[in-house]
Design a protein around this motif. Structure first.
Motif, PDB file in Angstrom:
ATOM      1  N   TYR A  27      46.549   0.140  -5.446  1.00  0.00           N
ATOM      2  CA  TYR A  27      47.117  -1.204  -5.536  1.00  0.00           C
ATOM      3  C   TYR A  27      47.232  -1.810  -4.156  1.00  0.00           C
ATOM      4  CZ  TYR A  27      48.129  -0.920 -10.437  1.00  0.00           C
ATOM      5  OH  TYR A  27      48.002  -0.845 -11.792  1.00  0.00           O
ATOM      6  N   MET A  28      47.096  -3.108  -4.107  1.00  0.00           N
ATOM      7  CA  MET A  28      47.098  -3.780  -2.808  1.00  0.00           C
ATOM      8  C   MET A  28      47.888  -5.080  -2.911  1.00  0.00           C
ATOM      9  SD  MET A  28      43.712  -5.210  -0.859  1.00  0.00           S
ATOM     10  CE  MET A  28      43.618  -6.755  -1.770  1.00  0.00           C
ATOM     11  N   ASP A  29      48.750  -5.310  -1.938  1.00  0.00           N
ATOM     12  CA  ASP A  29      49.416  -6.615  -1.863  1.00  0.00           C
ATOM     13  C   ASP A  29      48.391  -7.662  -1.465  1.00  0.00           C
ATOM     14  OD1 ASP A  29      51.737  -5.415  -2.451  1.00  0.00           O
ATOM     15  OD2 ASP A  29      52.594  -5.511  -0.429  1.00  0.00           O
ATOM     16  N   LEU A  30      48.629  -8.880  -1.868  1.00  0.00           N
ATOM     17  CA  LEU A  30      47.702  -9.933  -1.457  1.00  0.00           C
ATOM     18  C   LEU A  30      48.498 -11.147  -1.020  1.00  0.00           C
ATOM     19  CD1 LEU A  30      44.709 -10.739  -1.245  1.00  0.00           C
ATOM     20  CD2 LEU A  30      44.937 -11.786  -3.503  1.00  0.00           C
ATOM     21  N   GLY A  31      48.344 -11.484   0.242  1.00  0.00           N
ATOM     22  CA  GLY A  31      48.971 -12.686   0.775  1.00  0.00           C
ATOM     23  C   GLY A  31      50.445 -12.751   0.452  1.00  0.00           C
ATOM     24  N   ARG A  32      50.842 -13.939   0.009  1.00  0.00           N
ATOM     25  CA  ARG A  32      52.264 -14.111  -0.317  1.00  0.00           C
ATOM     26  C   ARG A  32      52.474 -14.225  -1.809  1.00  0.00           C
ATOM     27  NH1 ARG A  32      52.983 -18.822   3.944  1.00  0.00           N
ATOM     28  NH2 ARG A  32      52.541 -17.604   5.813  1.00  0.00           N
ATOM     29  N   THR A  33      51.563 -13.637  -2.563  1.00  0.00           N
ATOM     30  CA  THR A  33      51.681 -13.729  -4.012  1.00  0.00           C
ATOM     31  C   THR A  33      52.852 -12.898  -4.513  1.00  0.00           C
ATOM     32  OG1 THR A  33      50.238 -11.829  -4.338  1.00  0.00           O
ATOM     33  CG2 THR A  33      49.182 -13.994  -4.237  1.00  0.00           C
ATOM     34  N   GLY A  34      53.281 -11.940  -3.712  1.00  0.00           N
ATOM     35  CA  GLY A  34      54.374 -11.075  -4.135  1.00  0.00           C
ATOM     36  C   GLY A  34      53.947 -10.057  -5.174  1.00  0.00           C
ATOM     37  N   ARG A  35      52.663  -9.974  -5.399  1.00  0.00           N
ATOM     38  CA  ARG A  35      52.163  -9.071  -6.442  1.00  0.00           C
ATOM     39  C   ARG A  35      51.352  -7.941  -5.843  1.00  0.00           C
ATOM     40  NH1 ARG A  35      48.605 -12.182 -10.594  1.00  0.00           N
ATOM     41  NH2 ARG A  35      48.183 -10.028 -11.119  1.00  0.00           N
ATOM     42  N   SER A  36      51.267  -6.870  -6.605  1.00  0.00           N
ATOM     43  CA  SER A  36      50.343  -5.798  -6.273  1.00  0.00           C
ATOM     44  C   SER A  36      49.120  -5.972  -7.147  1.00  0.00           C
ATOM     45  CB  SER A  36      50.977  -4.437  -6.574  1.00  0.00           C
ATOM     46  OG  SER A  36      51.813  -4.063  -5.523  1.00  0.00           O
ATOM     47  N   TYR A  37      47.977  -5.937  -6.540  1.00  0.00           N
ATOM     48  CA  TYR A  37      46.738  -6.125  -7.294  1.00  0.00           C
ATOM     49  C   TYR A  37      45.979  -4.811  -7.410  1.00  0.00           C
ATOM     50  CZ  TYR A  37      47.324 -11.156  -7.051  1.00  0.00           C
ATOM     51  OH  TYR A  37      47.801 -12.427  -7.201  1.00  0.00           O
ATOM     52  N   TYR A  38      45.460  -4.602  -8.589  1.00  0.00           N
ATOM     53  CA  TYR A  38      44.642  -3.414  -8.846  1.00  0.00           C
ATOM     54  C   TYR A  38      43.323  -3.519  -8.087  1.00  0.00           C
ATOM     55  CZ  TYR A  38      41.494  -0.351 -11.494  1.00  0.00           C
ATOM     56  OH  TYR A  38      40.580   0.598 -11.860  1.00  0.00           O
ATOM     57  N   VAL A  39      42.929  -2.442  -7.407  1.00  0.00           N
ATOM     58  CA  VAL A  39      41.607  -2.376  -6.777  1.00  0.00           C
ATOM     59  C   VAL A  39      40.938  -1.094  -7.265  1.00  0.00           C
ATOM     60  CG1 VAL A  39      40.303  -2.265  -4.608  1.00  0.00           C
ATOM     61  CG2 VAL A  39      42.466  -3.534  -4.698  1.00  0.00           C
ATOM     62  N   GLY A  40      39.940  -1.254  -8.115  1.00  0.00           N
ATOM     63  CA  GLY A  40      39.173  -0.093  -8.553  1.00  0.00           C
ATOM     64  C   GLY A  40      37.914   0.001  -7.706  1.00  0.00           C
ATOM     65  N   ILE A  41      37.395   1.201  -7.546  1.00  0.00           N
ATOM     66  CA  ILE A  41      36.135   1.370  -6.812  1.00  0.00           C
ATOM     67  C   ILE A  41      35.152   2.098  -7.720  1.00  0.00           C
ATOM     68  CG2 ILE A  41      35.017   2.276  -4.731  1.00  0.00           C
ATOM     69  CD1 ILE A  41      37.825   2.395  -3.449  1.00  0.00           C
ATOM     70  N   MET A  42      34.079   1.409  -8.045  1.00  0.00           N
ATOM     71  CA  MET A  42      33.016   1.996  -8.864  1.00  0.00           C
ATOM     72  C   MET A  42      31.794   2.152  -7.975  1.00  0.00           C
ATOM     73  SD  MET A  42      34.440   2.314 -11.831  1.00  0.00           S
ATOM     74  CE  MET A  42      33.086   2.628 -12.970  1.00  0.00           C
ATOM     75  N   GLU A  43      31.124   3.277  -8.082  1.00  0.00           N
ATOM     76  CA  GLU A  43      30.066   3.573  -7.109  1.00  0.00           C
ATOM     77  C   GLU A  43      28.719   3.815  -7.772  1.00  0.00           C
ATOM     78  OE1 GLU A  43      31.353   5.386  -3.388  1.00  0.00           O
ATOM     79  OE2 GLU A  43      30.119   7.073  -4.007  1.00  0.00           O
ATOM     80  N   TYR A  44      27.689   3.424  -7.066  1.00  0.00           N
ATOM     81  CA  TYR A  44      26.315   3.632  -7.535  1.00  0.00           C
ATOM     82  C   TYR A  44      25.492   3.936  -6.294  1.00  0.00           C
ATOM     83  CZ  TYR A  44      21.628   2.266  -9.214  1.00  0.00           C
ATOM     84  OH  TYR A  44      20.295   2.234  -9.523  1.00  0.00           O
ATOM     85  N   VAL A  45      24.685   4.974  -6.349  1.00  0.00           N
ATOM     86  CA  VAL A  45      23.902   5.355  -5.173  1.00  0.00           C
ATOM     87  C   VAL A  45      22.425   5.240  -5.492  1.00  0.00           C
ATOM     88  CG1 VAL A  45      23.471   7.169  -3.462  1.00  0.00           C
ATOM     89  CG2 VAL A  45      25.720   6.967  -4.529  1.00  0.00           C
ATOM     90  N   CYS A  46      21.682   4.618  -4.600  1.00  0.00           N
ATOM     91  CA  CYS A  46      20.259   4.417  -4.862  1.00  0.00           C
ATOM     92  C   CYS A  46      19.510   4.320  -3.543  1.00  0.00           C
ATOM     93  CB  CYS A  46      20.093   3.131  -5.677  1.00  0.00           C
ATOM     94  SG  CYS A  46      18.402   2.781  -6.142  1.00  0.00           S
ATOM     95  N   ASP A  47      18.430   5.073  -3.419  1.00  0.00           N
ATOM     96  CA  ASP A  47      17.561   5.031  -2.235  1.00  0.00           C
ATOM     97  C   ASP A  47      18.320   5.155  -0.920  1.00  0.00           C
ATOM     98  OD1 ASP A  47      15.352   4.748  -3.855  1.00  0.00           O
ATOM     99  OD2 ASP A  47      15.460   2.565  -3.851  1.00  0.00           O
ATOM    100  N   GLY A  48      19.264   6.066  -0.875  1.00  0.00           N
ATOM    101  CA  GLY A  48      19.967   6.319   0.382  1.00  0.00           C
ATOM    102  C   GLY A  48      21.071   5.329   0.680  1.00  0.00           C
ATOM    103  N   VAL A  49      21.286   4.374  -0.208  1.00  0.00           N
ATOM    104  CA  VAL A  49      22.338   3.377   0.009  1.00  0.00           C
ATOM    105  C   VAL A  49      23.434   3.576  -1.035  1.00  0.00           C
ATOM    106  CG1 VAL A  49      22.877   0.917   0.079  1.00  0.00           C
ATOM    107  CG2 VAL A  49      20.662   1.724   0.921  1.00  0.00           C
ATOM    108  N   VAL A  50      24.689   3.581  -0.562  1.00  0.00           N
ATOM    109  CA  VAL A  50      25.823   3.715  -1.480  1.00  0.00           C
ATOM    110  C   VAL A  50      26.358   2.311  -1.775  1.00  0.00           C
ATOM    111  CG1 VAL A  50      28.133   4.695  -1.780  1.00  0.00           C
ATOM    112  CG2 VAL A  50      26.431   5.920  -0.405  1.00  0.00           C
ATOM    113  N   TYR A  51      26.456   1.968  -3.039  1.00  0.00           N
ATOM    114  CA  TYR A  51      27.010   0.669  -3.441  1.00  0.00           C
ATOM    115  C   TYR A  51      28.398   0.899  -4.013  1.00  0.00           C
ATOM    116  CZ  TYR A  51      22.155  -0.832  -3.058  1.00  0.00           C
ATOM    117  OH  TYR A  51      20.887  -1.087  -2.590  1.00  0.00           O
TER     118      TYR A  51
END
Ligand code: ADP
Length: 629
Positions: free
Chosen positions: A209-233
């Motif tokens: 979770y991450m705060d954002l600006g002055r929204t006073g909220r915590s925002y969900y941050v998910g990380i989804m990954e895909y790897v192709c040809d030596g590059v991580v997305y």
């Protein structure tokens, strides 16, 4: 403009709500076995709301609480929906449309946060060694340059989502850099419009979770990954911001979206404990990254990275009133001055701030790098760019030879290379004429135009000379979407010149490939053109470009010289319909009267090196120059 390959947004949205959550849950379970440390953080966030803040610490920099001033006019939130799995946190967050005063006050009372121990900067940056990441091939043995790690941060990337040249660059450049001894990670928003086949290949890497600006909220941050040809997305997941069908909606939605994305991208690097040597960000959507790096993230692990900001198109800058950008970004007052984000009396310009804070600025051709320092092309930032000219340079784009190869291109009717291009291009022409309902005649001079239909692209010049170009021996094929006035104009011409003019008002990647293969010439009469990729694609397919001498068009197309026979295409300088018509007529004259010389230019263009090799080396050298330790 529509992204390529996009499934029906409605049905995909259904999928994304149901399928994605199931997948995320499953992955969380898998994750718990494979990565206990990550699971611990995620679990803490789920089970103990109080500890959510602790998880956010990985993302929240020391200065997160600096801002207390009350923004006057916050923008409406992008969407009201929060990720279903995170409803608790989302529900507690006050509606962002309400006055932010209370939230700002709450935020003010939060203690300054430090990066947790597990996010400490590693001695040497390394690709995460989990099962989610394929082994990145190392070229150490054959490439002597020192290894550098680079995080690309941008808003689009082929084949996931593309509206123009930025998507091509984000796809091609990292792949070549990977072969030049760079570890490359590309960080993108996980838009709902990314085709399902790629969504299915993504692997859950974690969440926080991450705060954002002055929204006073915590925002969900998910990380989804895909790897192709030596590059991580790595795709930053948050349905509240990224569920719309198109990446770009309107500034009211896009400002909060890209404030969130820029901050979440850096927070994700800390979270993943993958600290790059270089953060390479692109256009206004990622322009706050260098500002965050030197303010809120300065004392976190990623704060040691150097930054490069590339301007792909100076016209788009991300301008909104200061209170709104303060509200969403949470950046300190000190950056809202005339030397950085502030413009005019009350506005903030995200690109301008990024240019001020980036360690290096690049743009996509040498000529454009010069042009944007003038009032004609500077889009009101010319003085700012002149001030920062010491760190500005132009590096021309290339094209990906894997994606653009007439010998292997799955979209074209007949494959060819330099050995049989002249004959095979004729066969492609007949196939395209058939496909588009044009008069089938290989003797016709076919001119293609593949473009966003906007004021930038010189379409008023084209509009002005269509009647003169339609001489009975010429056919015109337009492929593009954009401003209504241009779409309607080209539709009108299709009716007026039936069988000779085709207006394909659509975004169709495969059809674009077929036009490059079939046309004799391609029009690019842009008012301004930072680099331009269509002329490069065209040349590689043996289609001669007719371009205005501006930006990258000037740098990549040498005018044909009737005396020496040298050159790659046909050019004109001033933005003038008569000069465009003259260039078209010069092309036609050569085509109809000296076909052998025309064919020589076709083969010369196909042989011209428009690959990424050379340009990628310049970027690699820039990274090395910035990281001389
Ligand atoms: P810009 O980024 O300003 O739109 P570029 O010339 O840099 O222009 O890049 C345009 C890219 O988008 C090229 O790869 C071109 O083939 C592609 N493109 C533009 N319009 C269309 C369209 N309607 N259908 C398919 N591809 C398109």
């Amino acid at each position: 403009m529509d992204p390529i390959d996009s499934p029906d947004p409605q049905s995909f949205y259904q999928y994304s709500l149901k399928g994605r959550l199931v997948m995320a849950r499953k992955k969380t379970e898998t994750q718990s076995k494979k990565e206990p440390a990550v699971k611990k953080t995620a679990a803490a966030a789920e089970e103990a709301p109080a500890e959510v803040k602790a998880a956010v610490k990985a993302a929240e920099p020391a200065e997160a609480a600096v801002e207390a001033a009350e923004p006057a006019e916050p923008a409406a939130p992008a969407k009201k929906k929060a990720p279903a799995a995170k409803k608790t946190a989302a529900k507690k967050a006050p509606a962002a449309k309400k006055t932010p005063a209370k939230k700002a006050a709450a935020k003010k009372s939060a203690p300054a946060e430090e990066a947790p121990a597990e996010a400490a900067a590693p001695e040497a940056p390394a690709v995460e060694n989990s099962s989610a990441v394929e082994e990145v091939p190392t070229m150490q043995a054959i490439v002597p340059q020192p290894r550098r790690s680079v995080a690309f941060i941008g808003s689009e990337c082929h084949p996931f989502v593309k509206t123009g040249g930025l998507g091509d660059v984000m796809y091609a450049l990292p792949r070549v850099l990977a072969s030049l001894n760079c570890d490359v990670r590309v960080i993108l928003p996980r838009y709902a419009c990314i085709p399902k086949k790629y969504q299915d290949l993504m692997v859950y890497r974690g969440e926080f979770y991450m705060d954002l600006g002055r929204t006073g909220r915590s925002y969900y941050v998910g990380i989804m990954e895909y790897v192709c040809d030596g590059v991580v997305y790595d795709f930053i997941d948050n349905e509240e911001f990224f569920s719309s069908g198109n990446p770009y909606v309107s500034l009211v939605d896009d400002i909060p979206k890209y404030c969130f994305f820029s901050k979440a991208a850096l927070a994700a690097l800390n979270y993943l404990d993958w600290i790059p040597d270089i953060v390479h960000c692109h256009d206004w959507q990622a322009a706050l990254v260098p500002v965050y790096l030197r303010t809120l993230f300065q004392d976190t692990p990623v704060g040691r990275a150097r930054s490069v900001l590339t301007i792909h198109n100076l016209r788009f800058q991300g301008i909104y009133n200061i209170p709104t950008i303060k509200y969403w970004s949470g950046l300190p007052d000190s950056v809202f001055n005339m030397g950085a984000l502030k413009v005019g009396h009350e506005d903030a310009n995200m690109l301008k701030g990024g240019l001020a804070y980036a360690d290096r600025i690049t743009t996509v051709s040498g000529t454009y790098a010069q042009e944007i320092q003038t009032s004609e092309y500077g889009e009101t930032l010319e003085n700012h760019l002149r001030y920062h000219s010491g760190k500005l340079r132009g590096i021309v784009n290339g094209i990906d030879y894997g994606m653009w190869n007439p010998k292997t291109d799955a979209a074209v009717a007949v494959h060819y290379d330099a050995s049989d291009a002249i004959g095979k291009k004729r066969e492609n022409k007949l196939a395209l004429q058939e496909e588009l309902g044009l008069v089938k005649d290989e003797g016709k001079f076919v001119i293609g135009l593949i473009s966003r239909l906007t004021n930038q692209k010189g379409l008023d010049l084209v509009n002005a000379i269509v009647p003169q170009m339609m001489d009975g021996n010429t056919q015109i094929v337009v492929l593009g979407t954009g401003d209504r006035q241009y779409e309607d104009t080209f539709r009108y011409y299709e009716g007026a010149y039936s069988g000779m003019f085709s207006a394909c008002i659509q975004y169709d990647e495969a059809r674009a490939h077929r036009i490059y293969a079939a046309a004799d010439a391609l029009l690019v009469p842009s008012r301004f053109e930072p680099c331009g990729l269509t002329q490069l694609n065209a040349m590689h397919y043996g289609t001669l470009p007719i371009v205005r001498e501006t930006g990258g068009l000037k740098d990549t197309v040498q005018p044909y010289n009737v005396f020496t026979g040298e050159g790659n295409g046909f050019t004109f300088d001033r933005y003038d319909a008569g000069l465009l018509l003259d260039a078209v007529n010069r092309a036609k004259t050569l085509y109809f009267t000296e076909r052998e010389r025309w064919d020589e230019v076709v083969l010369r263009d196909m042989a011209k090196d428009v690959s990424w090799e050379n340009s990628a080396k310049q970027y690699r050298d820039l990274y090395l120059e910035l990281t001389q330790w």
